[in-house]
Write a protein that holds these residues in place. Structure first.
Motif, PDB file in Angstrom:
ATOM      1  N   ALA A   1      13.763  24.177 -37.327  1.00 11.85           N
ATOM      2  CA  ALA A   1      14.937  24.545 -36.531  1.00 11.85           C
ATOM      3  C   ALA A   1      16.204  24.406 -37.370  1.00 11.85           C
ATOM      4  CB  ALA A   1      15.032  23.653 -35.303  1.00 11.85           C
ATOM      5  N   VAL A   2      17.047  25.437 -37.369  1.00 15.12           N
ATOM      6  CA  VAL A   2      18.314  25.303 -38.080  1.00 15.12           C
ATOM      7  C   VAL A   2      19.402  24.902 -37.089  1.00 15.12           C
ATOM      8  CG1 VAL A   2      18.342  26.544 -40.258  1.00 15.12           C
ATOM      9  CG2 VAL A   2      18.117  27.818 -38.117  1.00 15.12           C
ATOM     10  N   ALA A   3      19.925  23.730 -37.304  1.00 13.41           N
ATOM     11  CA  ALA A   3      20.994  23.274 -36.431  1.00 13.41           C
ATOM     12  C   ALA A   3      22.210  23.044 -37.306  1.00 13.41           C
ATOM     13  CB  ALA A   3      20.593  21.985 -35.744  1.00 13.41           C
ATOM     14  N   LYS A   4      23.362  23.064 -36.705  1.00  7.62           N
ATOM     15  CA  LYS A   4      24.547  22.737 -37.476  1.00  7.62           C
ATOM     16  C   LYS A   4      24.872  21.280 -37.185  1.00  7.62           C
ATOM     17  CE  LYS A   4      28.465  24.451 -39.616  1.00  7.62           C
ATOM     18  NZ  LYS A   4      28.228  23.451 -40.662  1.00  7.62           N
ATOM     19  N   PRO A   5      24.618  20.412 -38.162  1.00  6.20           N
ATOM     20  CA  PRO A   5      24.849  18.999 -37.868  1.00  6.20           C
ATOM     21  C   PRO A   5      26.324  18.660 -37.847  1.00  6.20           C
ATOM     22  CG  PRO A   5      24.132  19.263 -40.132  1.00  6.20           C
ATOM     23  CD  PRO A   5      24.111  20.632 -39.521  1.00  6.20           C
ATOM     24  N   GLU A   6      26.596  17.598 -37.157  1.00  7.19           N
ATOM     25  CA  GLU A   6      27.967  17.094 -37.108  1.00  7.19           C
ATOM     26  C   GLU A   6      28.154  16.237 -38.352  1.00  7.19           C
ATOM     27  OE1 GLU A   6      29.760  13.384 -34.642  1.00  7.19           O
ATOM     28  OE2 GLU A   6      28.331  14.679 -33.582  1.00  7.19           O
ATOM     29  N   VAL A   7      29.210  16.502 -39.127  1.00  7.39           N
ATOM     30  CA  VAL A   7      29.450  15.694 -40.318  1.00  7.39           C
ATOM     31  C   VAL A   7      30.599  14.728 -40.044  1.00  7.39           C
ATOM     32  CG1 VAL A   7      30.138  15.715 -42.751  1.00  7.39           C
ATOM     33  CG2 VAL A   7      28.575  17.463 -41.869  1.00  7.39           C
ATOM     34  N   ASN A   8      30.316  13.462 -40.248  1.00 10.91           N
ATOM     35  CA  ASN A   8      31.289  12.435 -39.944  1.00 10.91           C
ATOM     36  C   ASN A   8      31.709  11.733 -41.227  1.00 10.91           C
ATOM     37  OD1 ASN A   8      32.755  10.288 -38.836  1.00 10.91           O
ATOM     38  ND2 ASN A   8      30.899   9.113 -38.354  1.00 10.91           N
ATOM     39  N   LYS A   9      32.893  12.092 -41.736  1.00  6.47           N
ATOM     40  CA  LYS A   9      33.381  11.451 -42.971  1.00  6.47           C
ATOM     41  C   LYS A   9      34.065  10.135 -42.605  1.00  6.47           C
ATOM     42  CE  LYS A   9      32.956  14.789 -46.306  1.00  6.47           C
ATOM     43  NZ  LYS A   9      33.233  16.199 -46.467  1.00  6.47           N
ATOM     44  N   LEU A  10      33.509   9.045 -43.105  1.00  9.18           N
ATOM     45  CA  LEU A  10      34.049   7.743 -42.733  1.00  9.18           C
ATOM     46  C   LEU A  10      35.320   7.425 -43.526  1.00  9.18           C
ATOM     47  CD1 LEU A  10      30.751   5.612 -42.714  1.00  9.18           C
ATOM     48  CD2 LEU A  10      31.775   6.891 -40.837  1.00  9.18           C
ATOM     49  N   ASP A  11      36.252   6.781 -42.858  1.00 15.46           N
ATOM     50  CA  ASP A  11      37.451   6.298 -43.532  1.00 15.46           C
ATOM     51  C   ASP A  11      37.077   4.964 -44.178  1.00 15.46           C
ATOM     52  OD1 ASP A  11      39.832   5.323 -44.342  1.00 15.46           O
ATOM     53  OD2 ASP A  11      40.826   5.429 -42.376  1.00 15.46           O
ATOM     54  N   VAL A  12      36.708   5.054 -45.482  1.00 17.24           N
ATOM     55  CA  VAL A  12      36.082   3.917 -46.165  1.00 17.24           C
ATOM     56  C   VAL A  12      36.920   2.635 -46.062  1.00 17.24           C
ATOM     57  CG1 VAL A  12      35.269   3.067 -48.407  1.00 17.24           C
ATOM     58  CG2 VAL A  12      34.738   5.403 -47.677  1.00 17.24           C
ATOM     59  N   ALA A  13      38.234   2.775 -46.158  1.00 16.71           N
ATOM     60  CA  ALA A  13      39.099   1.591 -46.118  1.00 16.71           C
ATOM     61  C   ALA A  13      38.912   0.774 -44.839  1.00 16.71           C
ATOM     62  CB  ALA A  13      40.554   2.016 -46.257  1.00 16.71           C
ATOM     63  N   LYS A  14      38.485   1.447 -43.769  1.00 12.21           N
ATOM     64  CA  LYS A  14      38.270   0.719 -42.508  1.00 12.21           C
ATOM     65  C   LYS A  14      36.925  -0.018 -42.499  1.00 12.21           C
ATOM     66  CE  LYS A  14      41.162   3.186 -39.298  1.00 12.21           C
ATOM     67  NZ  LYS A  14      41.191   4.661 -39.204  1.00 12.21           N
ATOM     68  N   TYR A  15      36.056   0.307 -43.443  1.00 12.42           N
ATOM     69  CA  TYR A  15      34.704  -0.239 -43.422  1.00 12.42           C
ATOM     70  C   TYR A  15      34.451  -1.340 -44.454  1.00 12.42           C
ATOM     71  CZ  TYR A  15      33.283   3.347 -40.118  1.00 12.42           C
ATOM     72  OH  TYR A  15      33.144   4.119 -38.995  1.00 12.42           O
ATOM     73  N   VAL A  16      35.211  -1.288 -45.560  1.00 10.62           N
ATOM     74  CA  VAL A  16      35.018  -2.326 -46.582  1.00 10.62           C
ATOM     75  C   VAL A  16      36.354  -2.944 -46.962  1.00 10.62           C
ATOM     76  CG1 VAL A  16      32.933  -1.453 -47.695  1.00 10.62           C
ATOM     77  CG2 VAL A  16      35.138  -0.532 -48.370  1.00 10.62           C
ATOM     78  N   ASN A  17      36.302  -4.190 -47.459  1.00 12.63           N
ATOM     79  CA  ASN A  17      37.517  -4.769 -48.007  1.00 12.63           C
ATOM     80  C   ASN A  17      37.273  -5.194 -49.451  1.00 12.63           C
ATOM     81  OD1 ASN A  17      36.455  -7.447 -48.098  1.00 12.63           O
ATOM     82  ND2 ASN A  17      36.750  -7.560 -45.876  1.00 12.63           N
ATOM     83  N   ASP A  18      38.344  -5.504 -50.174  1.00 13.84           N
ATOM     84  CA  ASP A  18      38.245  -5.762 -51.610  1.00 13.84           C
ATOM     85  C   ASP A  18      37.300  -6.909 -51.958  1.00 13.84           C
ATOM     86  OD1 ASP A  18      39.958  -3.719 -51.984  1.00 13.84           O
ATOM     87  OD2 ASP A  18      41.757  -4.957 -52.289  1.00 13.84           O
ATOM     88  N   GLU A  19      37.247  -7.911 -51.074  1.00 12.42           N
ATOM     89  CA  GLU A  19      36.397  -9.072 -51.375  1.00 12.42           C
ATOM     90  C   GLU A  19      34.926  -8.705 -51.521  1.00 12.42           C
ATOM     91  OE1 GLU A  19      37.398 -11.695 -48.077  1.00 12.42           O
ATOM     92  OE2 GLU A  19      39.424 -10.960 -48.545  1.00 12.42           O
ATOM     93  N   GLN A  20      34.563  -7.565 -50.918  1.00 15.23           N
ATOM     94  CA  GLN A  20      33.156  -7.194 -50.997  1.00 15.23           C
ATOM     95  C   GLN A  20      32.765  -6.623 -52.357  1.00 15.23           C
ATOM     96  OE1 GLN A  20      33.712  -5.253 -47.432  1.00 15.23           O
ATOM     97  NE2 GLN A  20      32.904  -6.941 -46.217  1.00 15.23           N
ATOM     98  N   PHE A  21      33.737  -6.505 -53.248  1.00 14.90           N
ATOM     99  CA  PHE A  21      33.412  -5.971 -54.575  1.00 14.90           C
ATOM    100  C   PHE A  21      33.369  -7.074 -55.641  1.00 14.90           C
ATOM    101  CE2 PHE A  21      34.969  -2.392 -52.126  1.00 14.90           C
ATOM    102  CZ  PHE A  21      34.055  -1.398 -52.438  1.00 14.90           C
ATOM    103  N   VAL A  22      33.054  -8.305 -55.219  1.00 11.27           N
ATOM    104  CA  VAL A  22      33.082  -9.433 -56.163  1.00 11.27           C
ATOM    105  C   VAL A  22      31.997  -9.355 -57.235  1.00 11.27           C
ATOM    106  CG1 VAL A  22      34.222 -11.165 -54.749  1.00 11.27           C
ATOM    107  CG2 VAL A  22      31.736 -10.858 -54.553  1.00 11.27           C
ATOM    108  N   VAL A  23      30.852  -8.773 -56.900  1.00  8.02           N
ATOM    109  CA  VAL A  23      29.803  -8.668 -57.909  1.00  8.02           C
ATOM    110  C   VAL A  23      30.064  -7.398 -58.709  1.00  8.02           C
ATOM    111  CG1 VAL A  23      27.323  -8.439 -58.331  1.00  8.02           C
ATOM    112  CG2 VAL A  23      28.143  -9.883 -56.455  1.00  8.02           C
TER     113      VAL A  23
END
Ligand SMILES: Cc1cc2nc3c(=O)[nH]c(=O)nc-3n(C[C@H](O)[C@H](O)[C@H](O)COP(=O)(O)OP(=O)(O)OC[C@H]3O[C@@H](n4cnc5c(N)ncnc54)[C@H](O)[C@@H]3O)c2cc1C
Ligand SMILES: Nc1ncnc2c1ncn2[C@@H]1O[C@H](COP(=O)(O)O)[C@@H](O)[C@H]1O
Lengths: 290, 340
Positions: free
Chosen positions: B181-203
């Motif tokens: 089946a060919v469907a047109k999916p909904e594409v949801n581009k996330l606003d990355v800044a709302k999902y991660v913060n700088d502290e999560q990049f410590v490694v």
């Protein structure tokens, strides 16, 4: 304050050498027929801890194992190879814990040992092969994780640099401390027992083991406190009972089946030239090959 | 009921990994069985065309988190994005590849959500469950089926009470299938800044050497596999010769890999690749359960073994009682002489 390295080690049934008597007639595992061993990758984890200790002044290694009383055996084994002390987390209420409940209990035991600098586990235990307890314990402690460690590149009091082994390559990563590390089987093997340490720790016992022994070592332990393998119960680590055992485990085993061979009718050939030619002819005629 | 979501791993070349496409195929079926939607999440850098890799498998919703700090993969940022997204969409089922990445990420997420996770499933099905004690029936649970105890038993695991029901699956276990089946999916581009913060990049990643996949035995039609009984690296060359003339790929048992006869990528079985060739020629392989788990779906199996009672012979269509180094050259010779 010493630089504290905590190693999580598990005693496991040796599933690599499962003989015929290891399976009961009803298809369940006869644990008693399998020897209990130090989980292989946890020995690599211990070696990593020892290598860190080699590079840091005033470091100590504490081995933490959760399991039944006999798991004290692997804590002693770790001491013979260079661990400084051990804690056995043991309580009937832990029985039936899945990886989530296990990591909850282990994280509380680790918190009781805080402050610590590095937490090291094996990548996976050979009885379950889940490789979940390491990352889950790290999450519960809110510290970063480095999985599949193969080599210690560098360590100091603030940060550690580790080479990781991935499916198709390697990665060198650096993390501030404290951090949790899980160790891959490609990491260096653990150094052997040290004769002096065997002498030093051979009478190391948990309180429960002491009670069962005919000879009384109680007095010995008064002036040799390192012979004490601590035993921590649910109360000691202040765990909530409903987060442990079966009630604390979101995964339930619905069914267990023995693996049965679906026997096929097969055609037998010898290694004779004529036989092989016949077989090849048949395969080519039916276009399986060619 | 909410949806099925698949974590789509991004390869070095910037595509969705095959294992993720296999999981999308499986996820599509599970979603259709349950009458719910299939969602996909891709996290990485420069994912402009990533939908193309997901579309053919029938995803209804595609979430994309695109940021230069999100590739190469590190644990904490990817986990943070999934946790927040899962909080928003509350998936019923979440699937991950049992890869270096999936096995690093999924437990972290499961722990934070306090939900169950089953590693290395070999089969996923939908079914009901009745709790004997309370006589409560749970409808439409995910049966997570996996070998346990070193492969000696097969366990069916369920998560009656927690969501999502999470599982990891190795590459090659599920079949990659286009969804018609060919469907047109909904594409949801996330606003990355709302999902991660700088502290999560410590490694921080200091150095990386990742090779692209060179050996691909998973899709081979004919496989010549060798075990410990092949005896040496030199004897393994015979298997490569046979594979050459047959246009086949060379596979191996773990014992052969451990002995250093061939590369780890060729390992077939529970902790290796799962294959479904037309023909599987097992040379000097005893046929332990863990090995059979990766090859017993071959249409035809030939076993070359000096032991007539080797377990592999019980599932073989043809058995040849003999030494690998005698039998294999003879097969090569016959084929060379008789093929056009
Ligand atoms: C958790 C776990 C996961 C595992 N995962 C995997 C996996 O993914 N894949 C895997 O393969 N194994 C796996 N194993 C290992 C598995 O249990 C077996 O040990 C392994 O498959 C044995 O490999 P083998 O058949 O080559 O060797 P062996 O068992 O040593 O068998 C060698 C065979 O060669 C025959 N032979 C000897 N000499 C000759 C000759 N000259 N010519 C012809 N035949 C000869 C012998 O009769 C014998 O049958 C796993 C084990 C565990 C515990
Ligand atoms: N009961 C336990 N006691 C101590 N460490 C454990 C225990 N269970 C798991 N671990 C650690 O977590 C790692 C991964 O285990 P698993 O997730 O069961 O494969 C092991 O190699 C151990 O280091």
């Amino acid at each position: 304050m010493p630089f504290r390295i905590i190693v999580l080690a598990k005693q496991v049934p040796d599933t690599r050498n499962v003989g015929k008597d290891a399976m009961k007639a009803d298809g369940t595992v006869n644990r008693a027929a399998l020897p209990a061993i130090f989980n292989p990758e946890d020995l690599h984890a211990l070696e990593l801890a020892l290598r860190i200790k080699d590079q840091i002044n005033d470091a100590e290694i504490v081995v933490v194992s959760m399991g039944p009383g006999r798991a004290a055996e692997i804590i002693r084994e770790a001491m013979y190879r260079g661990a400084d002390r051990g804690v056995l987390v043991t309580d009937r209420k832990f029985a039936g814990s899945d990886t989530l409940a296990t990591s909850y209990a282990l994280s509380l035991a680790v918190k009781k040992l805080a402050p610590f600098n590095v937490l090291i586990a094996g990548r996976q235990a050979i009885d379950g092969d889940t490789a979940q307890v390491g990352p889950q314990t790290a999450e519960k402690l809110h510290i970063p994780q480095i999985t599949y460690a193969e080599e210690l590149v560098d360590v100091n009091s603030k940060q550690i640099t580790i080479k990781r082994r991935l499916e198709r390559g390697i990665e060198v990563v650096r993390s501030p401390l404290p951090v949790a590390i899980t160790v891959h089987s490609s990491a260096p093997v653990c150094r052997p027992r040290n004769a002096i340490l065997v002498m030093k720790f051979k009478h190391a016992r948990t309180t429960t083991e002491l009670q069962e022994e005919t000879k009384d070592y109680t007095e010995l332990r008064l002036y040799r406190p390192y012979l004490n393998i601590e035993e921590w119960s649910v109360e000691d680590i202040q765990a909530e009972t409903e987060k442990l055992g079966l009630s604390g485990s979101p995964t339930k085993v619905k069914k267990i089946e023995n693996v049965v061979l679906q026997r096929k009718e097969s055609k037998a050939f010898t290694a004779d030239d004529k036989d092989i030619d016949l077989l090849m002819q048949e395969l080519m005629a039916s276009h399986v090959i060619g | 009921m909410n949806n099925v979501i698949v974590y789509c791993e991004i390869t070095e070349e910037g595509h969705v990994a095959e294992v993720s496409q296999e999981l999308l195929s499986k996820g599509r079926k599970l979603a259709s069985d349950l009458g719910i939607k299939l969602e996909a999440i891709a996290i990485g850098n420069k994912l402009d065309n990533i939908e193309k890799d997901i579309l053919p498998y029938g995803a209804d919703v595609i979430h994309i988190a695109d940021d230069k700090r999100l590739f190469p993969y590190t644990t904490l940022p990817h986990a943070a994005i999934l946790l927040k997204l899962f909080e928003e969409i509350k998936p019923e089922i979440a699937l991950f590849g049992a890869t270096s990445i999936g096995r690093d990420l999924a437990p972290r997420v499961a722990s934070a959500m306090r939900c169950g996770l089953t590693a290395d499933c070999t089969s996923l099905e939908i079914g009901d469950h009745t709790e004997a004690k309370t006589n409560t029936t749970y409808k439409n649970l995910l049966y997570q089926i996996r070998p346990a105890f070193g492969g000696n038993i097969i366990a069916t695991i369920i998560n009656p009470d927690t969501r999502p029901q999470m599982a990891t699956v190795r590459e090659g276990v599920m079949k990659k299938e286009f969804w018609p089946a060919v469907a047109k999916p909904e594409v949801n581009k996330l606003d990355v800044a709302k999902y991660v913060n700088d502290e999560q990049f410590v490694v921080r990643i200091i150095e990386r050497h990742i090779e692209s996949q060179k050996i691909n035995i998973k899709n081979a039609q004919v496989i010549v596999a060798g075990g410990y009984g092949v005896g040496s690296k030199e004897n393994f060359d015979l298997l490569f010769d046979l594979a050459d003339v047959l246009g086949a790929q060379v596979g191996a048992s773990r014992a052969a890999v451990d002995a250093g006869y061939v590369e780890h990528e060729r390992q077939i079985g529970q902790t290796g690749v799962t294959v479904r060739p037309k023909l599987y020629i097992a040379c000097g392989i005893s046929g332990a359960v863990q090995h059979r788990a990766g090859m017993d779906q071959a249409s035809m199996i030939i076993s070359v073994n000096t032991d007539p009672n080797a377990p592999i012979n019980q599932i073989a269509d043809y058995t040849i009682l003999g030494q690998v180094h005698e039998v294999v050259p003879r097969m090569i010779k016959y084929y060379r002489q008789n093929s056009k």
